[in-house]
Design a protein around this motif. Structure first.
Motif, PDB file in Angstrom:
ATOM      1  N   LEU A  65      41.719  26.297  35.386  1.00 33.21           N
ATOM      2  CA  LEU A  65      43.003  26.673  35.981  1.00 33.21           C
ATOM      3  C   LEU A  65      43.197  28.180  35.926  1.00 33.21           C
ATOM      4  N   LEU A  66      42.761  28.785  34.816  1.00 34.70           N
ATOM      5  CA  LEU A  66      42.855  30.246  34.685  1.00 34.70           C
ATOM      6  C   LEU A  66      42.017  30.939  35.756  1.00 34.70           C
ATOM      7  N   VAL A  67      40.814  30.459  35.984  1.00 32.72           N
ATOM      8  CA  VAL A  67      39.943  31.040  37.008  1.00 32.72           C
ATOM      9  C   VAL A  67      40.645  31.056  38.359  1.00 32.72           C
ATOM     10  N   ILE A  68      41.324  29.961  38.688  1.00 35.40           N
ATOM     11  CA  ILE A  68      42.033  29.877  39.965  1.00 35.40           C
ATOM     12  C   ILE A  68      43.215  30.845  40.004  1.00 35.40           C
ATOM     13  N   LEU A  69      44.009  30.854  38.939  1.00 30.58           N
ATOM     14  CA  LEU A  69      45.200  31.709  38.918  1.00 30.58           C
ATOM     15  C   LEU A  69      44.859  33.189  38.978  1.00 30.58           C
TER      16      LEU A  69
END
Length: 437
Positions: A65-69
């Motif tokens: 999720l961090l990678v996407i954000l």
């Protein structure tokens, strides 16, 4: 009712605004930049997931999720992070004040204050103020509490709604992808489930399914190949002698890690917790009760331990009390230790065990299973680091969950005590009313 709802909305907005501003102080650094480049480096998100799960670990849900954000402007992460903070505060209120004793405004203001006052800055900097760790420790804590909430409601005889279950499943999957939170979640769910079966003598099939899902997901993420690869890399780079330690060495190392760092960084949390337990026991039991006498001795132990820690920290020298609080060392070139040191270490360890047991039986009429579960669960979340070669590389990060939930346990036992007093007053009032009739 509408007035109370309006007040809650105002508090939610105020909390969100405060945490959004606080989040804006965060900048991408170190590993954040690596995650930000993940999609470009591996040719897409799925490419990153495949590489990460095979080469680094099982934290693919939170850090995925961090990678996407991180592909978006920073403000997007800040918006999500403020939401995670609000969720954490809300679920602390729901789980640890399940009786609804405290006013929402009071508890919503108290929780952030206790977190920033009692948890060391060195721990907060590496967890809630570092993006790649924030999605694990802060967001993972909120997810963990959301996962166990339906079982808490069941224990307190409250109606569990469909949204409760849906949010719980999402929380369980999220928390399970962070091994420390996942193991803690499974342990708490297991203890609460045992309480439901053997004390309340009832359980819902949905609760059992939720527990099995949490265990299955945690097992799956912990067994991904990247965990073994990461462990091997850390052994080679950080601790070449790690494989020489026996299981007993790792157990003792975990105990040393828990006690040493709690007393170095968060001794006041333990002292406040022990003091609260003893005060409430004196309120609920006779003074000559062996349990109360044992609690008094335990409190004296922690007071002396605190005095010793203040002396060591501020004066940098040992005194005669220091020998009483030393622990058997594990990571040392010296082999063997004295019998006195072993006895002192056992007493030290048992003081924490006794504190946890006192939390369980703090009320003579009922068992405090929520506080008991999270007390030992929090300690266990630190203790398990004895089985990880990343114990040095992780620095203060693994200690966040323990410190956070020790604070929450304090809130829980006070809430439980106030609820018990309220119930006694209601019984007394009803008795007078019926006798009058």
């Amino acid at each position: 009712m509408k007035k109370d709802s309006a007040k809650k909305v105002i508090w939610y907005f105020a909390l969100y605004a405060m945490f959004f501003v606080l989040s804006c102080y965060m900048v991408s650094r170190a590993d954040d930049l690596v995650f930000q480049a993940g999609i470009e480096r591996f040719g897409g998100f799925l490419g990153w997931v495949k590489w990460f799960s095979n080469n680094w670990g099982g934290r693919i849900v939170p850090q995925g999720l961090l990678v996407i954000l991180l592909q978006f402007p920073s403000v997007i992460f800040y918006l999500f992070n403020a939401f995670a903070w609000v969720l954490l505060v809300i679920y602390i209120k729901k789980v640890f004040d399940a009786d609804g004793v405290f006013r929402a405004g009071f508890i919503y203001g108290l929780i952030p204050a206790l977190i920033f006052i009692l948890i060391p800055t060195s721990v907060l900097t590496g967890t809630v103020f570092w993006k790649c760790a924030n999605v694990l420790y802060l967001w993972g804590s909120a997810a963990l509490l959301a996962a166990v909430y339906p079982l808490v409601k069941f224990i307190y005889g409250q109606k569990i709604t469909v949204p409760d279950y849906v949010i719980s499943v999402i929380g369980a999957v999220y928390a399970s992808s962070f091994e420390q939170a996942g193991v803690l979640m499974c342990g708490v769910l297991f203890l609460l489930l045992l309480y439901s079966v053997f004390v309340k003598r009832m359980v819902k099939w949905q609760i059992v399914v939720l527990f099995l899902l949490a265990v299955a997901c945690t097992f799956y993420f912990c067994r991904l190949p990247g965990n073994a690869v990461r462990s091997h890399i850390e052994v080679l780079g950080q601790m070449p002698k790690y494989d020489m330690y026996s299981t007993l060495d790792k157990v003792l190392w975990g105990v040393w890690y828990v006690i040493n760092y709690i007393e170095e960084e968060a001794m006041y949390i333990v002292l406040l917790l022990a003091g609260t337990v003893v005060f409430l026991m004196h309120q609920n039991r006779k003074r000559n009760d062996p349990v109360v006498i044992g609690a008094d001795i335990m409190l004296v132990f922690f007071v002396l331990c605190t005095i010793n820690r203040i002396g060591l920290t501020n004066l940098g020298r040992e005194y005669f009390l220091s020998n009483l609080f030393k622990l058997v060392p594990v990571d040392t070139v010296n082999f063997g230790f004295s019998a006195l040191l072993a006895i002192c270490s056992v007493i030290h360890f048992l003081a924490y065990v006794y504190l946890g047991c006192c939390i369980l039986i703090i009320h003579p009429e009922k068992l405090e299973i929520i506080g008991f579960s999270f007390f030992f669960g929090g300690l266990a979340s630190m203790w398990m680091m004895g089985f990880s070669p990343t114990i040095y590389a992780s620095k203060g990060r693994p200690r966040f969950l323990c410190y956070l939930f020790l604070i929450c346990v304090g809130i829980r036992i006070v809430s439980g005590a106030m609820c018990t007093e309220r119930e006694k007053e209601n019984v007394f009032t009803n008795a007078i009313f019926h006798s009058g009739q």
